[in-house]
Design a protein around this motif. Structure first.
Motif, PDB file in Angstrom:
ATOM      1  N   SER A  20      31.460  39.017  44.486  1.00 52.16           N
ATOM      2  CA  SER A  20      31.642  39.182  45.927  1.00 52.16           C
ATOM      3  C   SER A  20      32.703  40.241  46.214  1.00 52.16           C
ATOM      4  CB  SER A  20      32.000  37.853  46.589  1.00 52.16           C
ATOM      5  OG  SER A  20      33.220  37.342  46.096  1.00 52.16           O
ATOM      6  N   VAL A  21      33.778  40.284  45.414  1.00 50.34           N
ATOM      7  CA  VAL A  21      34.808  41.302  45.602  1.00 50.34           C
ATOM      8  C   VAL A  21      34.219  42.700  45.398  1.00 50.34           C
ATOM      9  CG1 VAL A  21      36.905  42.285  44.584  1.00 50.34           C
ATOM     10  CG2 VAL A  21      36.788  39.848  45.101  1.00 50.34           C
ATOM     11  N   CYS A  22      33.404  42.856  44.376  1.00 51.49           N
ATOM     12  CA  CYS A  22      32.783  44.164  44.128  1.00 51.49           C
ATOM     13  C   CYS A  22      31.874  44.590  45.273  1.00 51.49           C
ATOM     14  CB  CYS A  22      32.008  44.130  42.810  1.00 51.49           C
ATOM     15  SG  CYS A  22      33.061  44.097  41.332  1.00 51.49           S
ATOM     16  N   ARG A  23      31.120  43.655  45.823  1.00 50.52           N
ATOM     17  CA  ARG A  23      30.240  44.018  46.936  1.00 50.52           C
ATOM     18  C   ARG A  23      31.044  44.408  48.177  1.00 50.52           C
ATOM     19  NH1 ARG A  23      27.895  43.315  43.024  1.00 50.52           N
ATOM     20  NH2 ARG A  23      28.560  45.480  42.965  1.00 50.52           N
ATOM     21  N   VAL A  24      32.148  43.717  48.407  1.00 54.93           N
ATOM     22  CA  VAL A  24      33.011  44.073  49.543  1.00 54.93           C
ATOM     23  C   VAL A  24      33.586  45.472  49.343  1.00 54.93           C
ATOM     24  CG1 VAL A  24      35.173  43.523  50.740  1.00 54.93           C
ATOM     25  CG2 VAL A  24      33.560  41.694  50.166  1.00 54.93           C
ATOM     26  N   LEU A  25      34.031  45.762  48.129  1.00 54.62           N
ATOM     27  CA  LEU A  25      34.565  47.094  47.847  1.00 54.62           C
ATOM     28  C   LEU A  25      33.500  48.173  48.025  1.00 54.62           C
ATOM     29  CD1 LEU A  25      36.681  46.175  44.701  1.00 54.62           C
ATOM     30  CD2 LEU A  25      37.591  47.001  46.888  1.00 54.62           C
ATOM     31  N   ASP A  26      32.273  47.876  47.605  1.00 51.23           N
ATOM     32  CA  ASP A  26      31.171  48.831  47.798  1.00 51.23           C
ATOM     33  C   ASP A  26      30.988  49.164  49.278  1.00 51.23           C
ATOM     34  OD1 ASP A  26      30.647  48.896  45.069  1.00 51.23           O
ATOM     35  OD2 ASP A  26      29.055  47.380  45.180  1.00 51.23           O
ATOM     36  N   ARG A  27      31.039  48.133  50.135  1.00 48.03           N
ATOM     37  CA  ARG A  27      30.845  48.359  51.572  1.00 48.03           C
ATOM     38  C   ARG A  27      32.045  49.077  52.183  1.00 48.03           C
ATOM     39  NH1 ARG A  27      26.503  49.488  53.043  1.00 48.03           N
ATOM     40  NH2 ARG A  27      27.433  49.484  55.125  1.00 48.03           N
ATOM     41  N   LEU A  28      33.246  48.740  51.737  1.00 43.60           N
ATOM     42  CA  LEU A  28      34.425  49.447  52.241  1.00 43.60           C
ATOM     43  C   LEU A  28      34.319  50.934  51.928  1.00 43.60           C
ATOM     44  CD1 LEU A  28      37.225  46.901  51.230  1.00 43.60           C
ATOM     45  CD2 LEU A  28      36.651  47.576  53.575  1.00 43.60           C
ATOM     46  N   ALA A  29      33.881  51.258  50.712  1.00 43.58           N
ATOM     47  CA  ALA A  29      33.733  52.661  50.327  1.00 43.58           C
ATOM     48  C   ALA A  29      32.640  53.342  51.143  1.00 43.58           C
ATOM     49  CB  ALA A  29      33.421  52.758  48.836  1.00 43.58           C
ATOM     50  N   ALA A  30      31.510  52.640  51.327  1.00 45.64           N
ATOM     51  CA  ALA A  30      30.389  53.229  52.055  1.00 45.64           C
ATOM     52  C   ALA A  30      30.742  53.537  53.510  1.00 45.64           C
ATOM     53  CB  ALA A  30      29.180  52.294  51.995  1.00 45.64           C
ATOM     54  N   GLU A  31      31.652  52.751  54.089  1.00 49.28           N
ATOM     55  CA  GLU A  31      32.007  52.940  55.491  1.00 49.28           C
ATOM     56  C   GLU A  31      33.290  53.737  55.679  1.00 49.28           C
ATOM     57  OE1 GLU A  31      31.805  49.371  57.791  1.00 49.28           O
ATOM     58  OE2 GLU A  31      29.929  48.712  56.869  1.00 49.28           O
ATOM     59  N   GLY A  32      33.819  54.304  54.581  1.00 48.98           N
ATOM     60  CA  GLY A  32      34.947  55.207  54.692  1.00 48.98           C
ATOM     61  C   GLY A  32      36.304  54.559  54.852  1.00 48.98           C
ATOM     62  N   HIS A  33      36.430  53.282  54.500  1.00 46.55           N
ATOM     63  CA  HIS A  33      37.723  52.604  54.561  1.00 46.55           C
ATOM     64  C   HIS A  33      38.519  52.884  53.283  1.00 46.55           C
ATOM     65  CE1 HIS A  33      36.427  50.549  58.169  1.00 46.55           C
ATOM     66  NE2 HIS A  33      35.378  50.037  57.539  1.00 46.55           N
ATOM     67  N   ASP A  34      39.771  52.502  53.274  1.00 47.88           N
ATOM     68  CA  ASP A  34      40.624  52.661  52.105  1.00 47.88           C
ATOM     69  C   ASP A  34      40.994  51.281  51.567  1.00 47.88           C
ATOM     70  OD1 ASP A  34      42.017  53.927  50.150  1.00 47.88           O
ATOM     71  OD2 ASP A  34      43.660  54.625  51.424  1.00 47.88           O
ATOM     72  N   ALA A  35      41.169  51.181  50.248  1.00 49.13           N
ATOM     73  CA  ALA A  35      41.447  49.873  49.648  1.00 49.13           C
ATOM     74  C   ALA A  35      42.152  50.027  48.314  1.00 49.13           C
ATOM     75  CB  ALA A  35      40.149  49.083  49.454  1.00 49.13           C
ATOM     76  N   ILE A  36      42.815  48.966  47.903  1.00 47.58           N
ATOM     77  CA  ILE A  36      43.320  48.816  46.539  1.00 47.58           C
ATOM     78  C   ILE A  36      42.936  47.430  46.059  1.00 47.58           C
ATOM     79  CG2 ILE A  36      45.269  50.400  46.820  1.00 47.58           C
ATOM     80  CD1 ILE A  36      47.094  47.900  46.998  1.00 47.58           C
ATOM     81  N   VAL A  37      42.911  47.259  44.732  1.00 53.80           N
ATOM     82  CA  VAL A  37      42.633  45.963  44.117  1.00 53.80           C
ATOM     83  C   VAL A  37      43.819  45.595  43.242  1.00 53.80           C
ATOM     84  CG1 VAL A  37      41.099  44.646  42.614  1.00 53.80           C
ATOM     85  CG2 VAL A  37      40.156  46.432  44.098  1.00 53.80           C
ATOM     86  N   ILE A  38      44.257  44.344  43.357  1.00 52.09           N
ATOM     87  CA  ILE A  38      45.291  43.794  42.486  1.00 52.09           C
ATOM     88  C   ILE A  38      44.684  42.580  41.787  1.00 52.09           C
ATOM     89  CG2 ILE A  38      47.609  42.826  42.336  1.00 52.09           C
ATOM     90  CD1 ILE A  38      48.245  44.234  44.986  1.00 52.09           C
ATOM     91  N   CYS A  39      44.731  42.562  40.459  1.00 56.68           N
ATOM     92  CA  CYS A  39      44.043  41.507  39.717  1.00 56.68           C
ATOM     93  C   CYS A  39      44.770  41.211  38.416  1.00 56.68           C
ATOM     94  CB  CYS A  39      42.597  41.921  39.436  1.00 56.68           C
ATOM     95  SG  CYS A  39      42.464  43.381  38.362  1.00 56.68           S
ATOM     96  N   PRO A  40      44.434  40.091  37.749  1.00 61.06           N
ATOM     97  CA  PRO A  40      45.046  39.775  36.451  1.00 61.06           C
ATOM     98  C   PRO A  40      44.669  40.814  35.395  1.00 61.06           C
ATOM     99  CG  PRO A  40      43.967  37.841  37.405  1.00 61.06           C
ATOM    100  CD  PRO A  40      43.539  39.013  38.212  1.00 61.06           C
TER     101      PRO A  40
END
Length: 375
Positions: A20-40
Motif C-alpha cells: 500500500s505504501v508503494c502504491r501511494v508513492l506511485d500516485r504521489l509521483a504521478a501527480e507531481g507531489h514531493d515525498a520521502i520515506v523513512i523505514c527500518p
C-alpha cells in the motif's frame, strides 16, 4: 503537497503495508507531489518512484525488521518540512515520528493495519491484549487522525477509545488483474499444470504465516474433482505443507507482477482463510480477476464479500467445505459470482483510493489547526 511516509515495513519486505505504501508513492509521483520515506534498515532501495528512502536502525524479530527510535527521524522531518506525516502501521518507529511531528507542528495520519486483538488471541496472550490496546491507543491518539481499512477495524479502534477514526480502504490494479488474463499464454500453461484432467482449481494467495490459517484448506480433503494451488511463502510453509499433505496441492511460491496475475487467472475459486485480516487485499485482486471468493465472516472480508452475490462468507471449516462444494458443482454460479466480484471493485482503482487518501491529508491539516485553536 509534501508528504513524509514513515513505514514500519518497506522493500524488500513484501506484505500489505509495503504494497500500500508503494502504491501511494506511485500516485504521489504521478501527480507531481514531493515525498520521502523513512523505514527500518533492511536493504531498502535508495529511492522509490523518484523519492529518497531513508533507513533507520532496526532489529529483527521473527524474520521481520523492527525500526528503532532514532534522532534521525526528527532531523529528517525537520529538514524536509512536510505538509503531512503518513505513519503506516505505526509501532515504535511510527510512534516516534508522530511525536516528532506534533513537536514540529506537522499534521499526522496514522494508518491502522494490524489486528492486535487477533494476534493476542492466537498467541494466547489474553493478559497482554489490554496492554497492547493501551499502547495502540496511545500511539494513535497522538496522531491528528487514524484511518481504518474496514468497518470491523474501525469498530475495534473506537471500542478501544481511539478518537478521530475515519475509513480508508485499499485500491486494486484493475488492469493487471483482469478476467481477460484467462486467455493469456502464461495462464494457459499454468492451467494445464494445475488441472491436467479438467479439475476445478481452488486457490489461496498470500503470505503463509500462522495468522493466515492456510491449514484450514484441509477441510477440502477428499472433495472430488479439485486441485488446490497455494501461492506465497512465509514462516508457516513447512507446517502448512504437512497439514495439506493428503490434498492434491501445488505450492507455487511467491509470485509477483504478470506471474501473479496469471496465477489468479488460472484459478476457478479463490479461498481466503485467515480471520485476522484488517482488510483483505488479495480478495480484491481475486474479484478483479473475475473469481468467486470464499472467505471468513470476520474482519475485512465482511466489507469485501457480499454473501451469495460475489462469493460466500463462512464461520466454520464445515461451511468452508460446503460453500466450495457448491461452487465446484456449478460452473454457471462461478461465472455469475466472478462477474459480480469484478463489478464490485471497478470503483476501487488505486487512483480513486489515493485521491481519497490525499483528501484525508488535507482534512488532517484542518483538524490540526482546529486543535491548535482550541488549545
Amino acid at each position: 503537497m509534501r508528504v513524509a511516509i514513515v513505514s514500519e515495513s518497506f522493500l524488500p519486505t513484501v506484505n500489505g503495508v509495503t504494497n500500500s505504501v508503494c502504491r501511494v508513492l506511485d500516485r504521489l509521483a504521478a501527480e507531481g507531489h514531493d515525498a520521502i520515506v523513512i523505514c527500518p534498515a533492511a536493504g531498502a532501495p535508495a529511492r522509490y518512484a523518484g523519492f529518497p528512502v531513508h533507513q533507520v536502525p532496526a532489529v529483527t524479530y521473527r524474520q521481520f525488521p523492527v525500526g528503532l527510535p532514532s534522532p534521525q527521524v526528527t532531523r529528517l522531518l525537520s529538514e524536509f518540512k512536510p505538509d503531512v506525516l503518513h505513519a503506516a502501521a505505526p509501532f515504535l518507529l511510527g510512534a516516534q515520528a508522530i511525536a516528532a511531528a506534533n513537536r514540529l507542528g506537522i499534521p499526522s495520519v496514522a494508518v491502522y493495519q494490524t489486528d492486535v486483538a487477533g494476534y493476542a488471541r492466537r498467541n494466547r496472550l489474553r493478559l497482554a491484549a489490554p496492554v497492547a490496546w493501551r499502547l495502540l491507543k496511545w500511539v494513535h491518539d497522538g496522531a491528528t487522525m487514524t484511518l481504518a481499512p474496514s468497518s470491523t477495524s474501525q469498530a475495534d479502534l473506537e471500542g478501544a477509545g481511539v478518537e478521530r477514526v475515519f475509513r480508508w480502504g485499499r485500491g486494486v490494479d484493475l488492469e493487471r488483474y483482469h478476467p481477460n488474463n484467462r486467455v493469456a499464454e502464461k495462464t494457459r500453461y499454468l492451467r494445464e499444470l494445475l488441472s491436467p484432467d479438467g479439475e476445478v482449481v481452488v486457490g489461496y494467495v498470500g503470505r503463509i504465516a500462522p495468522e493466515k490459517q492456510v491449514e484450514r484448506l484441509r477441510a477440502l480433503r477428499y472433495v472430488p474433482g479439485i486441485r488446490v494451488a497455494v501461492v506465497g511463502d512465509g514462516p508457516a510453509l513447512p507446517a502448512v505443507r504437512k497439514e495439506l499433505g493428503t490434498l492434491p496441492v501445488a505450492f507455487l511460491g511467491r509470485l509477483a507482477g504478470e506471474d501473479l496475475a496469471a496465477a489468479y487467472a488460472a484459478l476457478d475459486i479463490f479461498v481466503h482463510t485467515g480471520t485476522e485480516e484488517t482488510f483483505g487485499q488479495t480478495i480484491q485482486e481475486a474479484h478483479a480477476s473475475g473469481l468467486p471468493v470464499v472467505a471468513p465472516r470476520a474482519g475485512g472480508p465482511i466489507d469485501l464479500v457480499e454473501h451469495g452475490v460475489d462469493g460466500f462468507l463462512f464461520a466454520t471449516d464445515h461451511e468452508l467445505r460446503q460453500q466450495v462444494g457448491s461452487l465446484i458443482g456449478d460452473a454457471g454460479l462461478r461465472l455469475r459470482m466472478g462477474e459480480a466480484g469484478r463489478r464490485a471493485v471497478l470503483g476501487r482503482s488505486w487512483q480513486v483510493v489515493c485521491d481519497e487518501l490525499f483528501e484525508h491529508y488535507r482534512e488532517a491539516g484542518v483538524l490540526a489547526r482546529q486543535r491548535i485553536a482550541v488549545a
